[in-house]
Design an enzyme around this catalytic site. Structure first.
Site, PDB file in Angstrom:
ATOM      1  N   LYS A  85       7.485   0.063   3.302  1.00 19.87           N
ATOM      2  CA  LYS A  85       6.809   1.354   3.226  1.00 19.87           C
ATOM      3  C   LYS A  85       6.861   1.777   1.775  1.00 19.87           C
ATOM      4  O   LYS A  85       7.774   1.404   1.034  1.00 19.87           O
ATOM      5  CB  LYS A  85       7.445   2.392   4.133  1.00 19.87           C
ATOM      6  N   THR A 120      10.401   4.681  -4.230  1.00 25.36           N
ATOM      7  CA  THR A 120      10.557   5.126  -2.847  1.00 25.36           C
ATOM      8  C   THR A 120       9.924   4.120  -1.961  1.00 25.36           C
ATOM      9  O   THR A 120       8.924   4.359  -1.312  1.00 25.36           O
ATOM     10  CB  THR A 120       9.816   6.425  -2.544  1.00 25.36           C
ATOM     11  N   ASN A 164       0.962  15.803  -3.188  1.00 25.26           N
ATOM     12  CA  ASN A 164       2.243  16.161  -3.791  1.00 25.26           C
ATOM     13  C   ASN A 164       2.345  17.612  -4.222  1.00 25.26           C
ATOM     14  O   ASN A 164       3.422  18.080  -4.560  1.00 25.26           O
ATOM     15  CB  ASN A 164       2.539  15.238  -4.975  1.00 25.26           C
ATOM     16  N   THR A 185       5.921   7.022   5.491  1.00 27.10           N
ATOM     17  CA  THR A 185       5.927   8.456   5.159  1.00 27.10           C
ATOM     18  C   THR A 185       4.492   8.873   4.820  1.00 27.10           C
ATOM     19  O   THR A 185       3.748   9.242   5.723  1.00 27.10           O
ATOM     20  CB  THR A 185       6.900   8.785   3.999  1.00 27.10           C
ATOM     21  N   GLU A 238      -0.273   6.969  -3.217  1.00 30.66           N
ATOM     22  CA  GLU A 238      -0.688   8.297  -2.764  1.00 30.66           C
ATOM     23  C   GLU A 238      -2.018   8.710  -3.394  1.00 30.66           C
ATOM     24  O   GLU A 238      -2.133   8.816  -4.606  1.00 30.66           O
ATOM     25  CB  GLU A 238       0.411   9.328  -3.049  1.00 30.66           C
TER      26      GLU A 238
END
Lengths: 406, 406
Positions: free
Chosen positions: A178, A189, A401, A152, A275
């Site tokens: 992932k 996640t 985000n 993602t 991220e």
């Protein structure tokens, strides 16, 4: 035992194929549907998110794994199929049965996972239309398409393998994961798919996976958010031909260590690819009285937004580390505590015996400017060691985000 | 009872004076030393951080408050005097005794608080040199100098007051707080100083403060980091002349409500002024089975980095809210849950009966672009209501904490 991580993936063990195609769920014609398949039925095990809100695929996979057998896993990215009611469950089941038909399996032999936006119904028609292509493109020689299709916000492929010997038999483990945002201890996640040709009982496969997840994926954090869809699945098809492992003997110990090596390597890759992250931050608590306390302290440090921003700024702001230790909820003797920070550029000691230690800010800046930082918390009151891994908190985390409906 | 918050501060109640001066601890000649003084001895109470690492001033203040009496508080910003060993304790004591000498008090009548960088010894000489000036500039008419001197990364003064009647006597409460980063439930890098002229026993003053902190400062979070130095102190000098409150009668209830009003107002100001924040985010859990569950759920939402970045992006990404509810560690029935988001621009419902509710993304954007956002979680299984307050997570949070040794 020393294991050598190699660049393979889920197709490295004997008898496994994989594929990845694009269905249009992700923008820009990116791959978003993956399949992992074993030519033989596999003993299988899974570990799932502890989030009270569970995605539909997780519910379906858990049911299909009731008999601890599976032969394929279908995974889509771009949509988590979560908070989607009974329709979501029906769609997850349909992904399995559609695959099962073409692979000539029972639908219970197919597991399913999804990752992406929450609360939007799957475009099941687009997925179903792509499944024939997905099945036809299964290949032993190609694991990157599948690894690509499950990404993602990840920026690097996360796939590894390793081999070791049991007697004269070569056993291989391959894996892909992932995970980048919404990563936190207790399965975030993140999706992890592990294949192996080892011959092992389902009971011990289960135990090995659970124990390994505890010291790998459950010791990383990007943002303390745990997700609704996370799972780690392992499929073992037995084709290595080793004598079946059905007790916790030496063969089991070797397999467990190899599995830890795979999972810790992938866990660190996830943390480093957090991220917006520019660096991997490890907190290693040493000489702790017990594992429980060490784990809580270590996680508290890598989870602190203030520590994470300091690491981004290459600022040896050790007060924030002490602060995070202090609110972790575990007692310790601050007068015994030693703190140091380390990278390939060197080590600085910053706190000892209840007092700050003088250090050169210039050298500290150099050390902390590297892309892998180690914070060492020496409790000097025992012999336990626990590491957790996280990353820095950066402008890009906000960017990713703040305006990406992920 | 409806209370009217007014713009006063710690000098609003009868008999209190305050002052604020610059010692050079903070750069640019900013005020960094504050004093609050009552002409009469006060019944006093304190609530302190639960962080295992405690600042030297906190240790000294707690000791000085053993007899529940105090008459002055000296506060510095720019240095937390924490992780500074015995030298730190000695310095904190010296701040008290130096003030006490000039004010003709015992050193135990003076409380002390510090906020700022951790692990650096106080420049005690600079502070002692400034104390005569600090004492000489005490004034009844000026509370902003003190409020200014306790700020660190705060961008607005946080000071309020209110008055109410007990019989024919007017009772006033005034307060100032500081806090912007490292703010989290259970007392964070925040200091709150409350003055009042009410006549009340120390036992009930203690209870009122503890209960009030629970529903105000302990329900805000900027970054889930709790600090080493946090405290809320209240001084009550009795000059309002009301009959002493020594039981939980109606007068006590009114005082408690007034104190909550003061503290919740300041708590919200702190959350809204969170480091880098552009908006206040409130999560109100309604129709909950009990307060405990409602509080955990509510805090989980305002603490989620993913919810916070979504709020920054004015993105109605309610999946992240559900996710945060899911990992909070409390059971709930997702099929009963209703979620909505609200601001002065209107309300949107986003989730109901286990399914997403369609809404206009344009209208959602408009609603979430306001600077005060309310997320309502209706559990539909009880009658409890709990609110928590936080803020969005922005580029400026990274900027402030990535290169500011705070």
């Amino acid at each position: 035992m020393n294991f050598k991580i190699t660049k393979g993936g889920v197709t490295s063990p004997k008898g496994f194929k994989s594929s990845g195609v694009s269905t249009g769920l992700k923008k820009g014609n990116k791959k978003d549907l993956a399949l992992v398949y074993s030519k033989e039925s596999c003993n299988s095990a899974g570990v799932y998110t502890k989030n009270r809100v569970k995605g539909a695929p997780l519910i379906v996979t858990r049911e299909h794994l009731n008999n601890s057998k599976a032969q394929a896993i279908i995974i889509n990215s771009g949509n988590a199929n979560t908070c989607t009611g009974d329709t979501g469950i029906k769609n997850a089941e349909e992904m399995c049965s559609c695959c099962a038909d073409l692979l000539e399996l029972k639908k219970e032999d197919v597991l399913v996972a999804s990752t992406g936006v929450i609360g939007v119904q799957l475009n099941i028609d687009a997925i179903k239309k792509s499944i024939p292509d997905l099945v036809n493109s299964l290949s032993e020689d190609e694991h990157k398409n599948a690894a690509n299709a499950i990404m993602t916000t990840d920026t690097v492929l996360k796939t590894v393998s390793l081999s070791f010997k049991i007697g004269d038999k070569t056993v291989t483990i391959g894996a892909m994961t992932k995970g980048s945002g919404m990563i936190h201890p207790d399965m975030a996640t993140m999706l992890a798919f592990i294949t192996t040709d080892i011959n092992i009982s389902t009971a011990l496969l289960n135990k090995a996976l659970k124990d390994s997840v505890k010291v790998s994926y459950n010791r990383i954090s990007v943002d303390r958010d745990t997700s609704t869809n996370d799972m780690a699945l392992i499929l073992a098809n037995g084709l290595a031909g080793n004598p079946v492992i059905d007790e916790e003997n030496q063969d089991y110990q070797i397999f467990s260590q190899a599995l830890n090596e795979i999972n810790i390597t992938l866990a660190k890759m996830m943390a480093k690819d957090g991220e917006g992250a520019t660096k991997l931050v490890e907190c290693k608590v040493i000489n702790a009285p017990n594992e429980h306390d060490a784990e809580i302290l270590s996680k508290s440090v890598i989870c602190s937004n203030l520590v994470k921003t300091a690491m981004f700024g290459a600022d040896a702001n050790w007060g924030r580390v002490l602060d995070a230790l202090g609110y972790a909820g575990v007692d310790f003797d601050i007068n015994k505590l030693q703190l140091s920070m380390e990278s390939s550029k060197g080590t600085i000691e910053v706190f000892k015996n209840g007092y700050p230690v003088d250090f050169s800010e210039d050298i500290a800046k150099q050390i902390l400017s590297e892309d892998e930082i180690l914070i060492i918390v020496n409790m000097n009151c025992g012999s336990c060691i626990v590491s957790s891994w996280g990353c820095d908190l950066t402008y890009d985390y906000i960017k990713i985000n703040g305006d990406y409906r992920s």
